[in-house]
Design an enzyme around this catalytic site. Structure first.
Site, mmCIF file in Angstrom:
data_model
loop_
_atom_site.group_PDB
_atom_site.id
_atom_site.type_symbol
_atom_site.label_atom_id
_atom_site.label_comp_id
_atom_site.label_asym_id
_atom_site.label_seq_id
_atom_site.Cartn_x
_atom_site.Cartn_y
_atom_site.Cartn_z
ATOM 1 N N TYR A 99 28.182 36.338 55.618
ATOM 2 C CA TYR A 99 27.990 38.050 56.553
ATOM 3 C C TYR A 99 28.723 38.062 57.875
ATOM 4 O O TYR A 99 29.395 38.696 57.634
ATOM 5 C CB TYR A 99 26.510 38.187 56.026
ATOM 6 C CG TYR A 99 25.755 38.580 54.707
ATOM 7 C CD1 TYR A 99 26.687 40.000 53.565
ATOM 8 C CD2 TYR A 99 24.898 37.547 53.280
ATOM 9 C CE1 TYR A 99 26.294 39.606 52.241
ATOM 10 C CE2 TYR A 99 25.044 37.838 52.504
ATOM 11 C CZ TYR A 99 25.866 38.392 51.822
ATOM 12 O OH TYR A 99 25.357 39.236 50.193
ATOM 13 N N GLN A 116 30.881 48.412 43.240
ATOM 14 C CA GLN A 116 30.408 47.638 43.145
ATOM 15 C C GLN A 116 30.258 46.837 44.221
ATOM 16 O O GLN A 116 29.697 45.388 44.386
ATOM 17 C CB GLN A 116 30.389 46.259 42.141
ATOM 18 C CG GLN A 116 29.873 46.905 41.089
ATOM 19 C CD GLN A 116 30.971 45.428 39.488
ATOM 20 O OE1 GLN A 116 30.566 45.081 39.433
ATOM 21 N NE2 GLN A 116 32.858 46.357 39.629
ATOM 22 N N HIS A 160 25.728 47.776 44.582
ATOM 23 C CA HIS A 160 25.094 46.718 45.276
ATOM 24 C C HIS A 160 24.862 46.636 47.115
ATOM 25 O O HIS A 160 24.962 46.159 47.717
ATOM 26 C CB HIS A 160 25.811 45.484 44.859
ATOM 27 C CG HIS A 160 26.460 44.927 43.571
ATOM 28 N ND1 HIS A 160 27.847 44.800 43.356
ATOM 29 C CD2 HIS A 160 25.406 45.088 42.111
ATOM 30 C CE1 HIS A 160 27.129 44.240 41.744
ATOM 31 N NE2 HIS A 160 25.901 44.750 41.278
ATOM 32 N N CYS A 209 14.226 44.226 55.950
ATOM 33 C CA CYS A 209 13.068 43.052 56.368
ATOM 34 C C CYS A 209 12.794 41.979 55.534
ATOM 35 O O CYS A 209 12.777 42.577 54.352
ATOM 36 C CB CYS A 209 12.280 43.217 57.672
ATOM 37 S SG CYS A 209 10.706 42.166 57.867
ATOM 38 N N CYS A 268 8.376 42.654 55.387
ATOM 39 C CA CYS A 268 7.973 44.621 56.358
ATOM 40 C C CYS A 268 8.514 46.048 55.115
ATOM 41 O O CYS A 268 10.113 45.216 55.079
ATOM 42 C CB CYS A 268 7.435 44.633 57.690
ATOM 43 S SG CYS A 268 8.571 45.222 59.064
ATOM 44 N N GLY A 324 40.040 46.815 39.941
ATOM 45 C CA GLY A 324 39.489 45.765 40.630
ATOM 46 C C GLY A 324 38.138 45.104 40.228
ATOM 47 O O GLY A 324 37.554 44.403 40.681
ATOM 48 N N THR A 325 37.849 45.004 38.609
ATOM 49 C CA THR A 325 36.523 44.699 38.773
ATOM 50 C C THR A 325 36.662 43.187 37.488
ATOM 51 O O THR A 325 37.609 43.982 36.697
ATOM 52 C CB THR A 325 34.924 45.814 38.263
ATOM 53 O OG1 THR A 325 34.311 44.539 38.033
ATOM 54 C CG2 THR A 325 35.909 46.222 37.059
ATOM 55 N N ASN A 361 44.730 46.556 36.710
ATOM 56 C CA ASN A 361 44.058 45.225 37.327
ATOM 57 C C ASN A 361 45.348 44.197 36.908
ATOM 58 O O ASN A 361 45.118 45.020 36.021
ATOM 59 C CB ASN A 361 42.710 44.774 36.772
ATOM 60 C CG ASN A 361 41.679 43.360 36.880
ATOM 61 O OD1 ASN A 361 42.854 42.333 37.300
ATOM 62 N ND2 ASN A 361 40.874 43.807 36.941
ATOM 63 N N ALA A 372 46.752 47.207 42.342
ATOM 64 C CA ALA A 372 45.449 49.205 42.376
ATOM 65 C C ALA A 372 46.046 49.816 43.794
ATOM 66 O O ALA A 372 46.845 50.446 43.669
ATOM 67 C CB ALA A 372 44.071 48.742 42.511
HETATM 68 P P1 NAD Z 1 35.519 39.772 41.412
HETATM 69 O O1 NAD Z 1 36.047 38.727 42.320
HETATM 70 O O2 NAD Z 1 34.819 38.770 40.039
HETATM 71 O O3 NAD Z 1 36.560 40.051 41.012
HETATM 72 C C1 NAD Z 1 37.301 41.211 40.560
HETATM 73 C C2 NAD Z 1 38.749 41.567 40.331
HETATM 74 O O4 NAD Z 1 39.911 41.959 40.887
HETATM 75 C C3 NAD Z 1 39.405 40.683 39.241
HETATM 76 O O5 NAD Z 1 39.053 40.606 38.176
HETATM 77 C C4 NAD Z 1 40.961 40.397 39.514
HETATM 78 O O6 NAD Z 1 41.843 40.108 38.725
HETATM 79 C C5 NAD Z 1 40.897 41.889 40.197
HETATM 80 N N1 NAD Z 1 42.180 42.255 41.490
HETATM 81 C C6 NAD Z 1 42.304 41.298 42.309
HETATM 82 N N2 NAD Z 1 43.841 41.506 43.191
HETATM 83 C C7 NAD Z 1 43.605 43.220 43.269
HETATM 84 C C8 NAD Z 1 44.263 44.808 42.841
HETATM 85 N N3 NAD Z 1 44.922 43.929 44.777
HETATM 86 N N4 NAD Z 1 43.898 45.686 42.599
HETATM 87 C C9 NAD Z 1 43.206 44.985 41.601
HETATM 88 N N5 NAD Z 1 42.543 44.382 40.872
HETATM 89 C C10 NAD Z 1 43.045 43.584 41.704
HETATM 90 O O7 NAD Z 1 35.189 41.108 41.561
HETATM 91 P P2 NAD Z 1 33.741 42.173 41.131
HETATM 92 O O8 NAD Z 1 33.976 42.062 39.990
HETATM 93 O O9 NAD Z 1 33.676 43.669 42.228
HETATM 94 O O10 NAD Z 1 32.613 40.917 41.134
HETATM 95 C C11 NAD Z 1 32.199 40.833 42.455
HETATM 96 C C12 NAD Z 1 30.608 40.922 43.216
HETATM 97 O O11 NAD Z 1 31.022 40.601 44.864
HETATM 98 C C13 NAD Z 1 30.129 42.314 43.039
HETATM 99 O O12 NAD Z 1 29.157 42.612 42.895
HETATM 100 C C14 NAD Z 1 30.538 43.138 44.710
HETATM 101 O O13 NAD Z 1 29.099 43.304 45.328
HETATM 102 C C15 NAD Z 1 30.647 41.661 45.396
HETATM 103 N N6 NAD Z 1 31.954 41.563 46.602
HETATM 104 C C16 NAD Z 1 32.010 42.755 47.048
HETATM 105 C C17 NAD Z 1 33.229 43.016 47.995
HETATM 106 C C18 NAD Z 1 33.930 44.210 48.941
HETATM 107 O O14 NAD Z 1 32.850 44.627 48.646
HETATM 108 N N7 NAD Z 1 34.817 44.256 48.893
HETATM 109 C C19 NAD Z 1 34.317 42.008 48.268
HETATM 110 C C20 NAD Z 1 33.546 40.666 47.468
HETATM 111 C C21 NAD Z 1 32.811 40.988 46.335
HETATM 112 ZN ZN ZN Z 2 9.721 42.978 59.691
#
Ligand code: NAD
Ligand code: ZN
Length: 243
Positions: free
Chosen positions: A66, A100, A118, A126, A129, A186-187, A212, A230
């Site tokens: 993280y 997400q 998310h 914590c 607590c 992008g999901t 995507n 995107a």
């Molecule tokens: P994923 O990693 O499962 O999928 C990413 C998707 O983005 C793929 O389908 C890919 O083809 C597409 N992609 C790649 N480059 C792209 C671009 N330039 N433009 C558009 N699309 C593009 O991601 P998800 O579906 O969000 O699920 C993963 C989980 O991981 C989520 O729950 C999220 O909370 C977490 N996550 C968050 C982040 C962040 O906050 N930036 C980063 C990584 C993972």
């Molecule tokens: Zn605490």
């Protein structure tokens, strides 16, 4: 009609436009997606690290991951896709962003109505607590401890297997149901229950526009499929919309 024109027309005709975003929208900001190769962390499985089980097994390792992500996200800037969505909201076309992502880039780009399914990487809570806090930078020592009770702090994000924050989820479902056009950006559509958002909107008659570079389980529902990154697509789209 080319795909750019088709999306521009769809947006202009929409009465209630909503966006549903995932990690891919932040890729052009330099934040890696989960389902990709990330050098240093490639040998670890995010589904292990982003889980309660992984945290119990090795809280230090999870916090190191993280911390690495917070460093990357802290340096990252919203890209033209985030900025384009902010502009669409400002002119009154876009009604909500359901995301997400935990990176906070939609708000930094200027969007006001952002439903973070998310959580957010800049919050900690914590494990024992009710202590919660906002942070501006990664903890100096990992794993960090709760100042109130001394237990471990964890990121205030939703890990695999955990339920979504109920209020946010309810509101997201309502917005998805109200939409007549849903931009799905992008999901991979693989993480449930978030992945149900496009299905619910589609079942209520909303037109799905998928942005995507790759095919996903959502593609079969999409009326328009944009197979481009995107950020570069939104640059052209905002120019075309002249907003
Ligand atoms: P994923 O990693 O499962 O999928 C990413 C998707 O983005 C793929 O389908 C890919 O083809 C597409 N992609 C790649 N480059 C792209 C671009 N330039 N433009 C558009 N699309 C593009 O991601 P998800 O579906 O969000 O699920 C993963 C989980 O991981 C989520 O729950 C999220 O909370 C977490 N996550 C968050 C982040 C962040 O906050 N930036 C980063 C990584 C993972
Ligand atoms: Zn605490």
């Amino acid at each position: 009609m080319d795909v750019l024109e088709a999306v521009a027309e769809k947006i202009k005709e929409s009465r209630y436009l909503v966006a549903f975003t995932g990690a891919g929208i932040s890729k052009e900001s330099g934040i890696p997606t989960f389902r990709g190769k990330d050098g240093l962390w490639a040998k670890y499985d995010p589904e292990e690290l982003a889980s309660w089980r992984g945290f119990l097994k090795n809280p230090k390792l999870v916090w190191e991951w993280y911390t690495w992500r917070m460093d990357l996200i802290g340096k990252a800037k919203p890209n033209p896709a985030h900025l384009g969505l902010a502009k669409l909201e400002k002119v009154g076309i876009l009604k909500a962003v359901i995301t997400q992502n935990v990176d906070g880039l939609h708000r930094r780009a200027g969007n006001k109505k952002v439903l973070e399914l998310h959580g957010n990487i800049w919050r900690v809570k914590c494990v024992s607590c009710d202590f919660k806090d906002k942070v501006k930078e990664p903890p100096k020592e990992v794993p960090p401890k709760c100042p109130k009770c001394g237990s471990l702090l964890r990121p205030d994000v939703v890990w695999f297997g955990e339920p979504l924050p109920r209020d946010v989820w309810t509101e997201a479902v309502m917005e998805a149901m109200k939409s007549d056009v849903l931009l799905v950006i992008g999901t991979s559509g693989l993480v449930a229950p978030a992945s149900m958002v496009p299905t619910m909107a589609h079942q209520r008659g909303s037109s799905i526009v998928e942005i995507n570079p790759e095919d996903t389980p959502i593609s079969s529902m999409a009326e328009i499929k944009v197979r481009s990154p995107a950020g570069s697509f939104f640059k052209e789209l905002i120019e075309r919309l002249r907003i």
